[in-house]
Design an enzyme around this catalytic site. Structure first.
Site, PDB file in Angstrom:
ATOM      1  N   ASP A  48       2.154  -2.802   5.002  1.00  0.00           N
ATOM      2  CA  ASP A  48       0.882  -2.271   4.539  1.00  0.00           C
ATOM      3  C   ASP A  48      -0.007  -2.147   5.769  1.00  0.00           C
ATOM      4  OD1 ASP A  48      -1.677  -1.852   3.552  1.00  0.00           O
ATOM      5  OD2 ASP A  48      -1.393  -3.159   1.811  1.00  0.00           O
ATOM      6  N   TYR A 140     -11.790  10.850   1.739  1.00  0.00           N
ATOM      7  CA  TYR A 140     -10.554  11.350   2.347  1.00  0.00           C
ATOM      8  C   TYR A 140     -10.876  12.248   3.540  1.00  0.00           C
ATOM      9  CZ  TYR A 140      -5.981  13.618   2.701  1.00  0.00           C
ATOM     10  OH  TYR A 140      -4.775  14.093   3.153  1.00  0.00           O
TER      11      TYR A 140
END
Length: 234
Positions: A48, A140
């Protein structure tokens, strides 16, 4: 080519196509990802990118298997779309932590081996939306815009060590992510491209592979759009 390559988010979508392209070229590929969907013939590493310890462990395993990482492709990314007024701080920070700070984590760790080798390629998967913005996904777009500043700073800092840093900026790509888009948004983006279609993942991978090739050794600090003309569309 038999280089040591590490790709984050390399088991699905664009990342998988990139991983497969490097494997086909004869490189030793380590794929860092969070899911159980593994890529055959690659060294699959659970990682991760929001966790510094996991990033370090992934690089340590890749180095033990293949030697110092010579090519890093920072591709891991998520989206948590919402209009600005409805976007929570968690939605904003989660996207930035994965897409931008995650890229910083892997790039920083990659410099160890690249500095020893006095060579290396860092390739960041940005987005045409980093420059154009994206309605309902400011987090984003901001994360992808931030990658430009990060990559160009790395290009400046480490050019003297033979390390280059570049970006590939896809437009609309045929992956699970666009399947999750509202139909109206997807149709609007396709209509804005000159080629009137989404890209295939292997078309993005081809550009990444080219940036990692010997013939591209004089390119650094560049952002290459692979968007079918989307950023130029009306």
């Amino acid at each position: 080519m038999n280089r040591s390559v590490l790709i984050t988010g390399g088991n699905r979508g664009i990342g998988r196509a990139i991983s497969e392209a490097f494997l086909k070229a004869g490189d030793q590929v380590a794929v860092a990802h969070r899911s159980d969907d593994e890529l055959p013939d690659a060294l699959n590493l659970r990682c991760d990118v929001t966790d510094t310890a996991q990033v370090d462990a992934a690089f340590t395993a890749a180095e033990a298997a293949h030697g110092p990482v010579e090519v890093l492709v920072s591709n891991a990314g998520i989206s948590r779309s919402a209009p600005l007024a409805a976007m929570t701080e968690d939605q904003f920070s989660q996207v930035l932590d994965t897409n931008l700070t995650g890229a910083y984590r892997v790039a920083r760790r990659a410099t160890r081996g690249m500095l020893r080798l006095r060579r290396g390629r860092m390739i960041f998967i940005s987005s045409v939306m980093g420059g154009a913005g994206l309605q309902g996904a400011g987090n984003y777009a901001a994360s992808k815009a931030g990658l430009v500043g990060l990559a160009r700073s790395i290009a400046r800092e480490y050019a003297g060590y033979g390390i280059t840093a570049n970006l590939v900026a896809p437009g609309l790509v045929r992956t699970d992510m666009i399947e999750e888009m509202p139909e109206g948004m997807r149709r609007h983006l396709v209509d804005r491209t000159f080629l009137k279609r989404a890209a295939e993942p292997d078309e993005i991978a081809a550009t990444v592979l080219w940036l990692a090739a010997d013939g591209s050794r004089y390119i650094t600090g560049a952002e290459i759009p692979v968007d079918g003309g989307l950023r130029l569309g009306a």
